[in-house]
Design a protein around this motif. Structure first.
Motif, short mmCIF file in Angstrom:
data_model
loop_
_atom_site.label_atom_id
_atom_site.label_comp_id
_atom_site.label_asym_id
_atom_site.label_seq_id
_atom_site.Cartn_x
_atom_site.Cartn_y
_atom_site.Cartn_z
N ILE A 49 0.85 -1.19 0.00
CA ILE A 49 0.00 0.00 0.00
C ILE A 49 0.89 1.24 0.00
O ILE A 49 1.66 1.46 0.94
CB ILE A 49 -0.94 0.00 1.21
CG1 ILE A 49 -1.91 -1.19 1.12
CG2 ILE A 49 -1.70 1.31 1.32
CD1 ILE A 49 -2.84 -1.34 2.32
N TRP A 50 0.81 2.01 -1.08
CA TRP A 50 1.57 3.25 -1.20
C TRP A 50 0.93 4.12 -2.27
O TRP A 50 -0.03 3.71 -2.92
CB TRP A 50 3.04 2.98 -1.53
CG TRP A 50 3.29 2.13 -2.75
CD1 TRP A 50 3.01 0.80 -2.90
CD2 TRP A 50 3.86 2.55 -3.99
NE1 TRP A 50 3.36 0.37 -4.15
CE2 TRP A 50 3.90 1.41 -4.84
CE3 TRP A 50 4.36 3.75 -4.47
CZ2 TRP A 50 4.41 1.47 -6.14
CZ3 TRP A 50 4.88 3.82 -5.75
CH2 TRP A 50 4.90 2.68 -6.57
N GLU A 51 1.42 5.34 -2.44
CA GLU A 51 0.79 6.30 -3.35
C GLU A 51 1.85 6.95 -4.24
O GLU A 51 3.01 7.09 -3.86
CB GLU A 51 0.07 7.39 -2.57
CG GLU A 51 -1.04 6.90 -1.65
CD GLU A 51 -1.54 8.02 -0.76
OE1 GLU A 51 -2.51 8.69 -1.16
OE2 GLU A 51 -0.94 8.23 0.31
N ALA A 52 1.41 7.39 -5.41
CA ALA A 52 2.27 8.15 -6.31
C ALA A 52 1.41 9.03 -7.21
O ALA A 52 0.31 8.64 -7.61
CB ALA A 52 3.15 7.23 -7.15
N LYS A 53 1.92 10.21 -7.52
CA LYS A 53 1.29 11.11 -8.47
C LYS A 53 2.35 11.57 -9.48
O LYS A 53 3.52 11.74 -9.13
CB LYS A 53 0.69 12.33 -7.76
CG LYS A 53 -0.40 12.01 -6.76
CD LYS A 53 -1.66 11.50 -7.44
CE LYS A 53 -2.78 11.27 -6.44
NZ LYS A 53 -4.01 10.76 -7.08
N THR A 54 1.92 11.78 -10.73
CA THR A 54 2.85 12.19 -11.77
C THR A 54 2.27 13.34 -12.58
O THR A 54 1.06 13.57 -12.59
CB THR A 54 3.16 11.02 -12.73
OG1 THR A 54 1.95 10.63 -13.39
CG2 THR A 54 3.74 9.83 -11.99
N LYS A 55 3.18 14.02 -13.30
CA LYS A 55 2.78 15.05 -14.25
C LYS A 55 3.77 15.05 -15.41
O LYS A 55 4.95 14.75 -15.24
CB LYS A 55 2.74 16.43 -13.59
CG LYS A 55 1.55 16.64 -12.68
CD LYS A 55 1.40 18.09 -12.26
CE LYS A 55 0.13 18.27 -11.42
NZ LYS A 55 -0.04 19.69 -10.98
#
Length: 754
Positions: free
Chosen positions: A165-171
């Protein structure tokens, strides 16, 4: 020097080796980097432009491929920090021409040849295990675990089935692609030293697919085998006063299904319909900083993906990997490789009996470390009695595993023991095994293992038998440039029967050896980034009782990876087989007893994965016992943007026996259609055809991934017969063999927020 007491029998087995080895500290000499604590607020949005990031120093890196140490053509900025709950990683993957960014993947744990960045943590600093967190430009993610310092002891050494369980955001913008990652500390297992510091080891890799360029931190030697995955070559880091992680996850699930199958009774085919409803609970509990307890009540093993179809044209049993989530935590710890694909413990023996899924009441798994040098693993699972038909019933069975492993001499060496049991009212099977990996110096490794199986029948005396054992030993120079080699020996007795393990073949003596030479490019003007020449390869099996040579393969070969990412391979082989009795492959294919020589030529071509269309090709022509064999394999992939991709695998084996005027075409085919609506909602359809089985296998699934640990699945499986006649041609099978509809929902609770 071994400072703590270990098994006496283990010492006796290893005594001839331990006295001649010196400690190697090549990777212990790196001074640890101090990771700075987060001093401000970070908003997880994919843009690492907060002032808190500017105070964190970026990690240095080199260009590892295509040419080691040259000036990178693009700039990479990776930063790492932490607070009392999370590890944070930011990345600025600058790209001069942003139109060259390969960004197509929207599927969790999927891969479509995209650019990527992988960050790996050896959080225990044991130099044996690492957790991998990878992110792609469109925000999709992939995670896995690496065990045993990337030395393959079995199928779980590189374990992509692990989910965290972990999170990531990209652009993505005109300057490149950017990301922010947040990893809860409970994913990691670590312990503070007396000064309040936590020591870990870290690495990162960036892949620029269009240029086939890889950036790497730290700057490890280019001849390092498995350099991306290998924990022992990662950079030591220090984190000051990291709070103790508290792991406590609860995952209840509910599932409902409907199965329709057909039964032959009194020369009549009638449908059988079964409705099912299940509910269960999985828990993951941190017993201590190093120990994790997994508890499962009424586990649902139906969620595992369907296996790829295989056709066996050898004397060896087929190995299928484990995909069920309950068995993934530190799965590599339980690997005790006995040569080939044989294993002392093979988790697919649990919940599967004679090819049928059997229910399980529940089970527990304890994995982790007793101290900095000692690994421990415990498994205990109880199955449910199962009716096979009106005449036979599988009794309840208990499966047990005890694993202990201790580091010796240096951080890349260990000795271990394993005990397994499978107990029912009908019989009892036990295995006792010992293994070791000893890194003598530099890249020289000794790998050895021994196991003995014991079957106990109620009321029957069961003496220990030497022919119920298996032993293997292997010596390897583990690198990838200039001369490197591997040589080994394996013995397997005819009565070796690991009923909680996997056995590929028994009753033999086996020797194997391979001598290779590797060459790296000196500059980008070279055609090949890397070439490897197999100067000699031999695999030979003798019958353990008669001493008769049963089979032998010898060969030479070459493989090359170009600067632009194309891979070529050419292999020449000669096979010898002796059959004391006829060999029956089914479908009328019977090879008569005798001696056979079978030379063959193999050609393999693999194009760069970043292309929208690519098709790896394998071709082989040679002899097969008294006949000839032609084999081809095609694996085309077509990417139609970020939402849709098509994948196919087709293999065709054509056996022709001119003397008997007989021909055996064998087709294996698979088509996968994968559609991702967005990062959460995806659909897939897979159809497989096996001409040897004369069946089609269909699998369709919808998945809505609310978040990690929170999923809804709708699954449809249906198998078809391509030939409908029973043994009496007057009776036709139904077109469909089996139909299963399943819906499953599960949600992970975090009762402890810290």
């Amino acid at each position: 020097m071994i400072r703590k007491k270990i098994s006496g029998l283990s010492c006796l087995l290893l005594l001839p080796y331990l006295s001649v080895f010196s400690q190697d500290t090549t990777y212990l000499s790196k001074a640890p980097l101090l990771i700075e604590r987060l001093s401000g607020k970070i908003t997880l949005d994919g843009s690492p432009d907060e002032p808190a990031w500017s105070s964190i120093a970026p990690l240095p890196y080199i260009a590892f491929e295509p040419v080691w140490g040259v000036t990178p053509t693009e700039q990479t900025d990776i930063r790492l920090t932490y607070d009392e709950r999370y590890l944070y990683i930011s990345g600025r993957c600058f790209t001069k021409d942003s139109t060259t960014i390969v960004a197509r993947n929207l599927v969790r744990d999927g891969y479509r040849g995209d650019d990527w960045v992988s960050i790996q943590f050896d959080s225990r600093f044991d130099r044996q295990n690492a957790l991998v967190f990878s992110v792609y430009p469109l925000g999709s993610r992939f995670d896995m675990a690496t065990s045993n310092d990337a030395i393959e002891l079995g199928n779980s050494t590189f374990n992509p089935a692990l989910n965290m369980i972990w999170e990531a955001k990209t652009k993505i913008n005109k300057d490149g692609w950017f990301f922010e990652i947040r990893i809860p500390l409970y994913n990691l297992r670590y312990k503070q030293d007396t000064n309040g510091y936590v020591k870990m080891a870290v690495s990162f890799t960036r892949a620029i697919q269009y240029k086939q360029e890889y950036h790497q931190f730290p700057a490890i030697p280019r001849n390092t085998a498995d350099y991306i995955e290998r924990p022992s070559v990662k950079q030591p880091v220090l984190l000051e006063k990291l709070p103790a992680s508290k792991l406590f996850l609860l995952t209840p699930y509910v599932s409902a299904g409907r199965e329709r199958s057909y039964q032959l009774n009194n020369n009549t085919v009638s449908p059988v319909i079964k409705n099912s409803f299940q509910a269960g609970l999985d828990a993951k509990i941190g017993i201590s900083s190093y120990l994790t307890l997994d508890v499962s009540v009424n586990p649902d093993f139906s969620q595992a993906e369907a296996d790829n179809q295989q056709v066996n044209l050898s004397r060896f049993s087929l190995f299928f990997p484990e995909k069920r989530l309950f068995f993934q935590e530190q799965a590599g710890l339980f690997e005790v490789g006995l040569g080939g694909t044989a294993q002392v413990f093979y988790s697919r023996r649990i919940g599967i009996n004679n090819g049928r899924l059997t229910p399980v009441y529940g089970g527990v798994r304890l994995t982790g470390k007793l101290d900095a040098k000692t690994d421990i693993g415990l498994i205990n699972i109880q199955s449910v009695p199962t009716n096979i038909d009106s005449l036979f019933r599988f009794p309840t069975e208990n499966f047990g595993v005890f694993r202990l492993r201790r580091k010796v001499l240096n951080n890349r060496s260990f000795i271990g023991t394993i005990i397994t049991s499978r107990i029912s009212s009908l019989n009892q099977n036990f295995q006792v095994g010992f293994d070791a990996i000893i890194n003598t110096k530099g890249n020289y490794y000794l790998k050895t293992a021994f196991a003995n199986s014991i079957d106990v029948m109620p009321g029957v005396s069961t003496p220990l038998r030497g022919d119920a054992s298996r032993f293997s030993v292997n010596w390897e120079l583990r690198k990838t440039d200039r001369l490197y080699y591997s040589a080994g020996y394996t013995y397997s007795g005819k009565n070796f029967d690991p009923k909680v393990g996997f056995l590929d073949r028994s009753d033999f003596h086996h020797v194997n050896g391979i001598l290779s030479y590797g060459i790296f490019a000196r500059n980008k003007k070279a055609i090949f980034q890397y070439q490897s020449i197999t100067l000699a390869r031999i695999l030979a099996y003798w019958n353990a009782q008669s001493g008769k040579l049963e089979s032998m393969e010898t060969g030479i070969g070459w493989r090359g990876n170009t600067i632009k990412g194309m891979r070529y391979s050419l292999q020449l082989a000669n096979n010898y087989e002796y059959l004391a009795t006829p060999l029956n492959f089914g479908n009328g294919l019977i090879i008569q007893s005798g001696s056979y020589h079978a030379p063959s030529l193999w050609l393999i071509f693999t194009p760069p994965v970043y292309k929208n269309f690519n098709m790896p090709v394998t071709l082989s022509e040679g002899y097969f016992y008294q006949g000839k064999q032609f084999y081809t394999s095609l694996s085309p992939t077509l990417n139609l943007g970020k939402h849709l991709d098509l994948k196919a695998n087709y293999s065709f084996t054509y056996l022709r026996f001119t003397k008997e005027n007989t021909y055996y075409p064998i087709h294996l085919a698979k088509l996968s259609v994968n559609y991702a609506f967005d990062l959460h909602f995806s659909a897939s359809f897979n159809i497989q055809y096996n001409s040897n089985e004369k069946r089609f296998f269909n699998n369709a699934r919808l998945r809505y991934n609310f978040a990690d640990g929170h999923d809804l699945y709708l699954v449809w499986n249906e198998n078809f017969f391509s030939e409908r006649n029973y043994f009496n041609e007057s009776l036709a099978r139904p077109r469909s063999e089996q139909q299963v509809l399943l819906i499953k929902y599960y949600y992970t609770f975090l009762p402890l927020k810290r």
